[in-house]
Scaffold this motif. Structure first.
Motif, PDB file in Angstrom:
ATOM      1  N   ASP A  62      -2.016  11.264  -0.033  1.00  0.00           N
ATOM      2  CA  ASP A  62      -1.872   9.801  -0.135  1.00  0.00           C
ATOM      3  C   ASP A  62      -2.565   9.332  -1.416  1.00  0.00           C
ATOM      4  O   ASP A  62      -3.427   8.455  -1.392  1.00  0.00           O
ATOM      5  N   TYR A  65      -6.322   8.804  -1.355  1.00  0.00           N
ATOM      6  CA  TYR A  65      -6.907   8.090  -0.209  1.00  0.00           C
ATOM      7  C   TYR A  65      -6.963   9.015   1.021  1.00  0.00           C
ATOM      8  O   TYR A  65      -7.165   8.573   2.140  1.00  0.00           O
ATOM      9  N   HIS A 105     -10.873   7.055   7.389  1.00  0.00           N
ATOM     10  CA  HIS A 105     -10.267   8.349   7.710  1.00  0.00           C
ATOM     11  C   HIS A 105     -10.657   9.345   6.633  1.00  0.00           C
ATOM     12  O   HIS A 105     -11.219   8.968   5.594  1.00  0.00           O
ATOM     13  N   PHE A 146       2.078   3.377   8.125  1.00  0.00           N
ATOM     14  CA  PHE A 146       3.190   3.945   7.358  1.00  0.00           C
ATOM     15  C   PHE A 146       4.427   4.200   8.214  1.00  0.00           C
ATOM     16  O   PHE A 146       5.380   4.837   7.785  1.00  0.00           O
ATOM     17  N   PHE A 165      -2.830   5.897   9.345  1.00  0.00           N
ATOM     18  CA  PHE A 165      -2.008   5.964   8.133  1.00  0.00           C
ATOM     19  C   PHE A 165      -1.114   7.208   8.249  1.00  0.00           C
ATOM     20  O   PHE A 165      -0.358   7.313   9.187  1.00  0.00           O
ATOM     21  N   GLN A 169      -4.116  12.067   7.657  1.00  0.00           N
ATOM     22  CA  GLN A 169      -5.323  11.250   7.456  1.00  0.00           C
ATOM     23  C   GLN A 169      -5.958  10.903   8.813  1.00  0.00           C
ATOM     24  O   GLN A 169      -5.916   9.748   9.265  1.00  0.00           O
ATOM     25  N   ARG A 199     -15.473  -0.683  -3.259  1.00  0.00           N
ATOM     26  CA  ARG A 199     -14.295  -1.294  -2.641  1.00  0.00           C
ATOM     27  C   ARG A 199     -14.025  -0.471  -1.378  1.00  0.00           C
ATOM     28  O   ARG A 199     -13.783   0.727  -1.443  1.00  0.00           O
ATOM     29  N   ASP A 201     -11.987   0.694   1.713  1.00  0.00           N
ATOM     30  CA  ASP A 201     -10.588   0.839   2.089  1.00  0.00           C
ATOM     31  C   ASP A 201     -10.403   0.528   3.577  1.00  0.00           C
ATOM     32  O   ASP A 201     -11.238   0.918   4.411  1.00  0.00           O
ATOM     33  N   GLU A 267     -10.698  -4.463   1.549  1.00  0.00           N
ATOM     34  CA  GLU A 267      -9.276  -4.723   1.736  1.00  0.00           C
ATOM     35  C   GLU A 267      -9.101  -5.210   3.179  1.00  0.00           C
ATOM     36  O   GLU A 267      -9.352  -4.465   4.119  1.00  0.00           O
ATOM     37  N   HIS A 325      -2.040  -0.775  -6.840  1.00  0.00           N
ATOM     38  CA  HIS A 325      -1.332   0.502  -6.689  1.00  0.00           C
ATOM     39  C   HIS A 325      -0.515   0.523  -5.394  1.00  0.00           C
ATOM     40  O   HIS A 325       0.177   1.496  -5.139  1.00  0.00           O
ATOM     41  N   ASP A 326      -0.635  -0.515  -4.579  1.00  0.00           N
ATOM     42  CA  ASP A 326       0.082  -0.552  -3.295  1.00  0.00           C
ATOM     43  C   ASP A 326       1.276  -1.498  -3.288  1.00  0.00           C
ATOM     44  O   ASP A 326       2.046  -1.487  -2.328  1.00  0.00           O
ATOM     45  N   ARG A 391       5.481   1.705  -4.147  1.00  0.00           N
ATOM     46  CA  ARG A 391       4.140   2.054  -4.634  1.00  0.00           C
ATOM     47  C   ARG A 391       4.218   2.925  -5.894  1.00  0.00           C
ATOM     48  O   ARG A 391       3.483   2.687  -6.848  1.00  0.00           O
ATOM     49  N   ARG A 395       2.932   2.712 -10.101  1.00  0.00           N
ATOM     50  CA  ARG A 395       1.903   3.698 -10.480  1.00  0.00           C
ATOM     51  C   ARG A 395       2.316   4.507 -11.704  1.00  0.00           C
ATOM     52  O   ARG A 395       1.721   5.542 -11.989  1.00  0.00           O
TER      53      ARG A 395
HETATM   54  C1  NOJ Z   1      -5.233   1.253   1.326  1.00  0.00           C
HETATM   55  C2  NOJ Z   1      -5.031   1.937   0.019  1.00  0.00           C
HETATM   56  O1  NOJ Z   1      -5.047   0.969  -1.000  1.00  0.00           O
HETATM   57  C3  NOJ Z   1      -3.710   2.668   0.108  1.00  0.00           C
HETATM   58  O2  NOJ Z   1      -3.294   3.168  -1.140  1.00  0.00           O
HETATM   59  C4  NOJ Z   1      -3.846   3.744   1.131  1.00  0.00           C
HETATM   60  O3  NOJ Z   1      -2.595   4.385   1.305  1.00  0.00           O
HETATM   61  C5  NOJ Z   1      -4.326   3.202   2.478  1.00  0.00           C
HETATM   62  N1  NOJ Z   1      -5.372   2.226   2.358  1.00  0.00           N
HETATM   63  C6  NOJ Z   1      -4.854   4.312   3.335  1.00  0.00           C
HETATM   64  O4  NOJ Z   1      -6.054   4.777   2.799  1.00  0.00           O
END
Ligand code: NOJ
Length: 525
Positions: A62, A65, A105, A146, A165, A169, A199, A201, A267, A325-326, A391, A395
Motif C-alpha cells: 500500500d 502505508y 495497522h 478498500f 484496509f 494490513q 501525521r 494515519d 487524518e 497521494h490519495d 491514487r 502519484r
Molecule cells: C491513509 C493513507 O493516506 C493511505 O494512502 C493509506 O492507503 C491508508 N491510510 C491506509 O494506511
C-alpha cells in the motif's frame, strides 16, 4: 508563533511522496537522497515544513502505508543516515520535518505479525484475532475501506484477523498496553532523530466495538461518504467498526509520547460527521490540527466550502488542502487541467485561515495522469478499474526539467512521467507567469497579510461562487472571492475607494466583476 517550539502558528506543510519525488540511484523510484537534493525547491517556494510520506521498511503493497519496520528506512529509499541528512538540511533551510506514524495497522510482513500468527505469547494479542462463528463465518459484516470484507482467515491460528484496509494490513490491537509501549518507542525514536512533528494515519479507525456487532446499512445521508463508485464500504453506516470518540481520547497518549513541542496532525475520516469529529481530535492536549476529505471529495462548490467553514469552529484546527497521494489532482478533479484553474485553486487554498497542506506537484499545476490499466500499481486503483479512485494518477513522478524522464530518473520510472502545461519546475521557475510563480507569490502574500491567522465570515456562497471576509489580519480586512463558474459575475461586495486587489489569479478585474474561473483577494483599507 505557535505553542509548539519554533513552529509557525498556521504552517504551510508541503507533502513529499518520496517514491515520486526524485530518483538518485537509478531504480526508477524516488529516494531520500532525492528528497535531500530537492529540498531547496520547497524552501524557495515558501513552505514552513515538509511531511514525508512513509519511507519505512515495507513491501510497498500500500505504497509504504504497510509498514514492516517503523524504525528503519526501506532500502528502496536509502538508509537512516540518508534520513538524518534530510532532517539536517531541512533544518538549515528553516523547514520543519514531519513524518507519518502508521499506528492503525502494520504490514503482514512485520515481525510482530509473524510472531502473533505463531502465537508467541508476547505477541499473541498484538492484532485483533477472533474465532469464527459456529458456521465458519467471520465475526461481523464489516467491510474495509478498500472494499473487501474486513476479516482475513488465517488457517495457522484457525481465526480471523481484522484489517480495515488491505488484507495485507492487519490492524493492531489498541486494547493491548504492550502495543502502546511499542508505539511509544517508535515515536521517541523519531523524535530523537530530530523529527518535529507527525501525521497520524487513519486515526479514526483504532477502536471499534469489542463485541463486533454488525454495521447497519447506510442511511441516505451516508451517501455523502466519499470514495469510488460501487465501494461497498459506503453502503454501511460505520456504527461499530469505528468508534471515533474513543480514538480521540487516545490521542492524548500520542501527545505525551511526542512531547509538547511537536506539531501533530491527523487524518480524520468519519463520513459526513468528519468535521465535528475533527473538533474532538483537536481539543486541548490532543492534535494541533487535522484534515478531512470534504473539499476533496464532496465536490468543490461554494456551498460545500461555506459548510466546512461554518462547521469547523474557530479557524486554525482544520487544515486546508485539495490534493494528496490519495485523491486525484485538484486541477483535473475540479477544473479542466489548465494553468488558469490551477491558479484559481491555489489562491483559494492559500487565502483560507489555518494550516495548509500542499501536495508535491500541485505548485506546477500538475494535472491528474490518465493511466492505462497495465501501469497501475495501487491495489485500490486496480480493484476498482475501470473506475479507479485515481491514487496512482496523482502519484506520477515530479517533473523537474526537460531532460530524460523529466529529470526524475535516468531509467523508466515506476509510473509514467507527465509534463504539466506550464512545463517542468526548471522552466516554470524562470517565468513570472507560470503556476509555480503564482504559488510562490501567493504564499509570500499570505504571510505578509497574515491570512493564516485571520478570522473568516462567509459573505455569500452558491454553486459557482464563494466569497468571505478575512478579518483581524495584519493588513486590514481582506475579501476572498472565488468564481468557479464559466462567466464573469459581479463581485458581491462594494469595490469602492480604498479597495485594492491584493491578488488576482486572472487578469485584473474590470471594475466590479470577477473573471470566470478565477480567485481574487481584495484588501479593504
Ligand atoms: C491513509 C493513507 O493516506 C493511505 O494512502 C493509506 O492507503 C491508508 N491510510 C491506509 O494506511
Amino acid at each position: 508563533m505557535n505553542a509548539r517550539q519554533g513552529w509557525p502558528a498556521h504552517p504551510i506543510i508541503y507533502q513529499i511522496y518520496p517514491r515520486s519525488f526524485q530518483d538518485t540511484n537509478g531504480t526508477g523510484e524516488g529516494d531520500l537522497k532525492g528528497v535531500l537534493r530537492r529540498l531547496d525547491h520547497v524552501a524557495w517556494l515558501g513552505a514552513d515544513a515538509i511531511w514525508l510520506s512513509p519511507f519505512f521498511r515495507s513491501p510497498l503493497c500500500d505504497g509504504g502505508y504497510d509498514v514492516a519496520d517503523a524504525m528503519d528506512v526501506d532500502p528502496h529509499f536509502g538508509t537512516l543516515e540518508d534520513f538524518d541528512a534530510v532532517v539536517a538540511r531541512a533544518h538549515t533551510l528553516g523547514l520543519k520535518v514531519m513524518i507519518d506514524q502508521v499506528f492503525n495497522h502494520t504490514s503482514d510482513q512485520h515481525e510482530w505479525f509473524a510472531r502473533s500468527l505463531a502465537r508467541d505469547p508476547k505477541f499473541e494479542d498484538f492484532y485483533v484475532w477472533v474465532d469464527p462463528k459456529p458456521d465458519g463465518a467471520p465475526p461481523s459484516n464489516w467491510i474495509g475501506y478498500f472494499g473487501s470484507p474486513a476479516w482475513r482467515w488465517h488457517p495457522q491460528r484457525a481465526q480471523y484477523c481484522l484489517h480495515q484496509f488491505l488484507p495485507c494490513q492487519p490492524g493492531l490491537n489498541h486494547r493491548n498496553p504492550e502495543v502502546h509501549e511499542q508505539l511509544e518507542r517508535i515515536t521517541r525514536f523519531w523524535r530523537e532523530r530530530g523529527v518535529d512533528g507527525f501525521r497520524y494515519d487513519a486515526v479514526t479507525s483504532f477502536y471499534f466495538d469489542p463485541d463486533f456487532r454488525d454495521n447497519p446499512p447506510a442511511e441516505a445521508a451516508q451517501a455523502r461518504i466519499p470514495g469510488p463508485a460501487n465501494n461497498p464500504f459506503t453502503m454501511q453506516r460505520h456504527a461499530f467498526d469505528m468508534l471515533p470518540e474513543d480514538c480521540a481520547a487516545f490521542i492524548e497518549k500520542f501527545r505525551g509520547w511526542a512531547g509538547d513541542d511537536a506539531y501533530l496532525i491527523g487524518e480524520i475520516n468519519d463520513g459526513p460527521t468528519s468535521i465535528e469529529t475533527l473538533r474532538e481530535f483537536t481539543s486541548d492536549g490532543r492534535l494541533d490540527a487535522g484534515y478531512v476529505v470534504d473539499l476533496a471529495e464532496r465536490g468543490l462548490i461554494g456551498e460545500v466550502i461555506a459548510d466546512v467553514v461554518q462547521r469547523m469552529g474557530s479557524p486554525g484546527k482544520l487544515i486546508w488542502w485539495l490534493s494528496s497521494h490519495d485523491q486525484p489532482r485538484q486541477v483535473s478533479r475540479v477544473g479542466d487541467g489548465s494553468p488558469r484553474d490551477a491558479r484559481m485553486l491555489a489562491a483559494l487554498t492559500l487565502a483560507l485561515p489555518g494550516p495548509v497542506l500542499l501536495y508535491q506537484g500541485e505548485e506546477l499545476g500538475m494535472p491528474q495522469a490518465d493511466l492505462a490499466r497495465e501501469v497501475l500499481q495501487d491495489p485500490f486503483d486496480r480493484s476498482f478499474w475501470p473506475d479507479p479512485p485515481g491514487r496512482d494518477g496523482a502519484r506520477t513522478p515530479f517533473p523537474w526539467d526537460d531532460g530524460v524522464n523529466l529529470g526524475f530518473s535516468t531509467v523508466p520510472p515506476w509510473l509514467p512521467v507527465m509534463r504539466p502545461p506550464d512545463g517542468p519546475a526548471s522552466v516554470q521557475s524562470e517565468s513570472d507567469t507560470s503556476v509555480l510563480a503564482f504559488y510562490r507569490k501567493a504564499i509570500a502574500l499570505r504571510r505578509d497579510l497574515g491570512l493564516g491567522g485571520a478570522g473568516i465570515e462567509v459573505i455569500t456562497a452558491y454553486e459557482t461562487l464563494f466569497a468571505a471576509r478575512l478579518t483581524d489580519n495584519q493588513g486590514g480586512d481582506c475579501v476572498l472571492v472565488v468564481n468557479l463558474g464559466d462567466a464573469p459575475v459581479d463581485i458581491p461586495v462594494s469595490v469602492g475607494d480604498g479597495t485594492t486587489v491584493a491578488l488576482s489569479s486572472a487578469a485584473q478585474p474590470s471594475g466590479t466583476q470577477i473573471d470566470a474561473r478565477s480567485t481574487l483577494w481584495l484588501q479593504q483599507a
